[in-house]
Enzyme design. Structure first.
Site, PDB file in Angstrom:
ATOM      1  CG  ASP A  67      -1.785   1.218   1.288  1.00 30.47           C
ATOM      2  OD1 ASP A  67      -2.666   1.341   0.413  1.00 30.47           O
ATOM      3  OD2 ASP A  67      -1.591   2.070   2.168  1.00 30.47           O
ATOM      4  CE1 TYR A 111       1.064   7.518   2.604  1.00 29.00           C
ATOM      5  CE2 TYR A 111       1.392   5.219   2.086  1.00 29.00           C
ATOM      6  CZ  TYR A 111       0.641   6.201   2.662  1.00 29.00           C
ATOM      7  OH  TYR A 111      -0.533   5.887   3.298  1.00 29.00           O
TER       8      TYR A 111
END
Length: 214
Positions: free
Chosen positions: A61, A66
């Site tokens: 994920d 990120y």
């Protein structure tokens, strides 16, 4: 050295259906929010991903921002996919999201169609993929009609750039509105990914109930 996955990797992991679908997700997934960015040790990140897959964890994920630095987790994961998992793509569930700040200006944030679809294209480029398995609206946008945000998710499905779509960090009320908007547009949301822990139990105030109902 060439990565050779554990031949018994599927023997002990539990796989459960996601929502009302045929998609099976492992009981544990690996999130790449931290420890996989440009400030981290790349070989350590590679080892963690190998170990996860060897234990039957098939769901990895990500989100557009990120890292840190933003985007670097997707870039590093894309390199690992290319170098170690090229022949294993169909054994992987790869998800990403958009909705938090990613690039300067009014289009690199929130949930407009412009922002979400541009972000998805950028994520696919960093990952080196033609599609992701799940694409999430990472948070509700108070200034964009929910019909527009859901329309962006439908576009991701219709283009083949995502196989499934879902929500993240939507309240119970926001989730219900999103589901109704999606139904009017002729598609279904698969999954909701909220924060949840012993110290952060907000989903018990209606969200679990509405997700079960819908």
């Amino acid at each position: 050295m060439t990565y050779i996955p554990n031949p018994t990797r599927y023997d002990h992991m539990i796989y459960r259906p996601a929502g009302n679908s045929g998609l099976l997700l492992p009981a544990l997934s690996l999130g790449l929010w931290h420890n996989f960015g440009s400030v981290d040790d790349f070989e350590n990140a590679r080892d963690m991903i190998h170990t996860a897959f060897d234990l039957g964890i098939t769901h990895f994920d990500l989100a557009n921002n990120y890292g840190p630095e933003p985007g670097s987790a997707e870039r590093n994961f894309g390199r690992i996919l290319k170098e170690d998992f090229q022949k294993l793509r169909d054994e992987l569930i790869i998800s990403t999201k958009a909705g938090y700040p990613m690039w300067p200006g009014p289009y690199g944030n929130w949930g407009s169609k412009k922002s979400l679809l541009a972000s998805l294209d950028q994520s696919l480029e960093r990952l080196g993929l033609d599609y992701v398995d799940i694409f999430y609206s990472h948070r509700p946008d108070p200034n964009t009609p929910i019909e527009e945000t859901m329309g962006a998710l439908k576009s991701a499905l219709d283009s083949g750039k995502a196989l499934y779509v879902g929500l993240s960090n939507y309240s119970a009320k926001e989730t219900e509105a999103a589901v109704l908007a999606a139904e009017k547009l002729g598609f279904k949301l698969l999954i909701h990914q909220p924060r949840y822990s012993m110290l952060d139990r907000w989903i018990e105030d209606g969200l679990k109930m509405i997700c079960k109902k819908l």
